[in-house]
Design a protein around this motif. Structure first.
Motif, PDB file in Angstrom:
ATOM      1  N   ASN A  77      -2.705   2.545 -10.345  1.00  0.00           N
ATOM      2  CA  ASN A  77      -3.214   1.849  -9.159  1.00  0.00           C
ATOM      3  C   ASN A  77      -3.195   0.355  -9.473  1.00  0.00           C
ATOM      4  O   ASN A  77      -2.789  -0.069 -10.560  1.00  0.00           O
ATOM      5  N   LYS A  78      -3.641  -0.441  -8.528  1.00  0.00           N
ATOM      6  CA  LYS A  78      -3.597  -1.903  -8.648  1.00  0.00           C
ATOM      7  C   LYS A  78      -4.159  -2.381  -9.982  1.00  0.00           C
ATOM      8  O   LYS A  78      -5.171  -1.856 -10.462  1.00  0.00           O
ATOM      9  N   GLY A 113       0.876  -1.176   0.000  1.00  0.00           N
ATOM     10  CA  GLY A 113       0.000   0.000   0.000  1.00  0.00           C
ATOM     11  C   GLY A 113       0.911   1.223   0.000  1.00  0.00           C
ATOM     12  O   GLY A 113       1.874   1.283   0.783  1.00  0.00           O
ATOM     13  N   ALA A 114       0.599   2.171  -0.885  1.00  0.00           N
ATOM     14  CA  ALA A 114       1.530   3.282  -1.123  1.00  0.00           C
ATOM     15  C   ALA A 114       1.937   4.046   0.149  1.00  0.00           C
ATOM     16  O   ALA A 114       3.130   4.174   0.440  1.00  0.00           O
ATOM     17  N   PRO A 115       0.977   4.555   0.951  1.00  0.00           N
ATOM     18  CA  PRO A 115       1.418   5.315   2.126  1.00  0.00           C
ATOM     19  C   PRO A 115       2.172   4.446   3.145  1.00  0.00           C
ATOM     20  O   PRO A 115       3.119   4.918   3.790  1.00  0.00           O
ATOM     21  N   GLY A 134      -7.836   3.661  -4.619  1.00  0.00           N
ATOM     22  CA  GLY A 134      -6.673   4.447  -4.206  1.00  0.00           C
ATOM     23  C   GLY A 134      -5.758   4.711  -5.384  1.00  0.00           C
ATOM     24  O   GLY A 134      -6.155   4.590  -6.546  1.00  0.00           O
TER      25      GLY A 134
HETATM   26  O1  MRU Z   1       0.738  -3.992  -4.532  1.00  0.00           O
HETATM   27  P1  MRU Z   1       0.103  -3.221  -3.417  1.00  0.00           P
HETATM   28  O2  MRU Z   1      -0.768  -4.050  -2.522  1.00  0.00           O
HETATM   29  O3  MRU Z   1       1.118  -2.400  -2.656  1.00  0.00           O
HETATM   30  O4  MRU Z   1      -0.851  -2.194  -4.162  1.00  0.00           O
HETATM   31  C1  MRU Z   1      -1.628  -1.312  -3.416  1.00  0.00           C
HETATM   32  C2  MRU Z   1      -2.551  -0.491  -4.217  1.00  0.00           C
HETATM   33  O5  MRU Z   1      -2.581  -0.557  -5.431  1.00  0.00           O
HETATM   34  C3  MRU Z   1      -3.390   0.502  -3.485  1.00  0.00           C
HETATM   35  O6  MRU Z   1      -4.605   0.712  -4.133  1.00  0.00           O
HETATM   36  C4  MRU Z   1      -2.637   1.840  -3.391  1.00  0.00           C
HETATM   37  O7  MRU Z   1      -1.350   1.657  -2.912  1.00  0.00           O
HETATM   38  C5  MRU Z   1      -3.337   2.825  -2.524  1.00  0.00           C
HETATM   39  S1  MRU Z   1      -3.279   2.344  -0.839  1.00  0.00           S
HETATM   40  C6  MRU Z   1      -3.919   3.583   0.114  1.00  0.00           C
END
Ligand code: MRU
Length: 350
Positions: free
Chosen positions: A248-249, A48-50, A236
């Motif tokens: 995004n994902k 997750g990005a943050p 997200g």
């Molecule tokens: O591969 P990941 O699980 O790190 O991917 C996460 C995502 O794509 C989320 O939608 C994105 O990071 C936003 S999380 C607030």
């Protein structure tokens, strides 16, 4: 209210809630070195990005602890190397680079101090990134809640909840806010093949908080959208380009196309630290490709024949024209994105 703790820095170590194991086990993965954090980000112990941004910031603190005994020149050399490693641990989510750059600035600005004092400064900055992220998510949730009708069926993809950040979440934070503000909401969560962040993580958060919801196969979402079962889509972002194109994902782009065809609002929720003002369009976003095993195996069991080749991009780019609005902690922006996004750069938080 969500009390999920995704990470904690304690006794000079970083403890990460091991997201590879949820929902079967809730265990913490202990990081004693920056190399442990690099591994944890690559292997998606934390994702997750943050969340990866905050984890990398603590990774820089761990590196300072590892090299504190070196003379100053050696310390700086080692710290720069550690930052380079953390910076490159995953390529798409820009929050990671943003956090490492922010940490690097702290030791660049404090070169005259003793290494122990630099360590303390870095720890303060990582704590600040951690705290800020939670407050940012809450702000995104409040703005985002203004677009959620009193009664709404929301579709979401991947995991954008407390687990993806330092708490609360971005798109799923909006879902939380809508639910706790008394709105009559129902959530459809895409399972999110291949890593199943929806089935394992989003479903876990929804069940824990008693938010009415159903888990669906990714391929079921188009039917729900066509059949007018979805009022809005909230997802997200991992990186937003200056023109609003958003990575995004994997699967997000496909959702946005179906949403556009059937006139369903499609919202991106993300902190401004996810905006990469240095890139012009989504074409400049590097998309991570992950291992073939993520597709050929489920929980270690082979499901595809030996010898089959695999294409496994972890993210895709949704063009700005498919996005109804981008919800940030500084407000909600809409077309024309190039202008509205630029205005966010220096806008203070309200
Ligand atoms: O591969 P990941 O699980 O790190 O991917 C996460 C995502 O794509 C989320 O939608 C994105 O990071 C936003 S999380 C607030």
């Amino acid at each position: 209210m969500s009390m999920i703790k995704t990470m904690e820095f304690r006794d000079g170590k970083l403890f990460l809630l091991d997201q590879r194991k949820i929902p079967i086990e809730t265990e913490f993965f202990e990081c004693m070195t920056f190399e442990d954090v690099d591994f944890a980000i690559k292997d998606m112990v934390v994702r997750g990005a943050p969340a990866i941004g905050a984890a990398a910031a603590y990774g820089v603190v761990l590196a300072a602890g590892q090299f504190m005994g070196c003379d100053k020149l050696e310390f700086l050399k080692r710290m720069n190397e550690a930052c380079d490693v953390l910076y490159a641990s995953r390529p798409t989510a820009v929050n990671l680079m943003w956090a490492v750059k922010r940490m690097r600035r702290v030791f660049d600005d404090n070169l005259s101090l003793e290494t122990r004092q630099i360590y303390e400064k870095l720890k303060e900055e990582a704590d600040e990134i951690f705290k800020e992220d939670f407050a940012t998510n809450k702000k995104i949730a409040e703005y985002g809640n203004t677009v959620v009708p009193q009664k709404a069926c929301i579709l979401t993809h991947c995991n954008t909840g407390a687990l993806a950040a330092t708490g609360y979440g971005t798109a799923l934070g909006i879902v939380r806010e809508a639910f706790y503000s008394g709105k009559d909401i129902f959530v459809y969560a895409d399972e999110t093949r291949p890593r199943l962040q929806g089935a394992r993580l989003t479903a876990w958060e929804l069940v824990q908080e008693g938010i009415p919801s159903k888990l669906i196969a990714d391929s079921a979402s188009a039917t729900l959208i066509r059949d007018k079962k979805i009022d809005l889509i909230l997802v997200g972002a991992d990186r937003i380009a200056s023109n609003g194109d958003t990575a995004n994902k994997i699967g997000t782009f496909m959702l946005s196309v179906v949403a556009k065809v059937y006139g369903v609002p499609f919202y991106i929720a993300a902190p401004t630290s996810t905006i990469d003002f240095d890139i012009d369009t989504g074409k400049d976003i590097k998309i991570e490709e992950r291992s073939a095993e993520e597709i050929t195996h489920i929980s270690g069991v082979r499901i595809a024949p030996e010898g089959i080749e695999v294409y496994n991009p972890a993210f895709d780019v949704t063009p700005a024209e498919n996005i109804t609005a981008i919800i940030t902690e500084k407000g909600i922006v809409t077309e024309p994105y190039r202008e509205s996004i630029l205005k966010l750069k220096d806008r203070p938080k309200n």
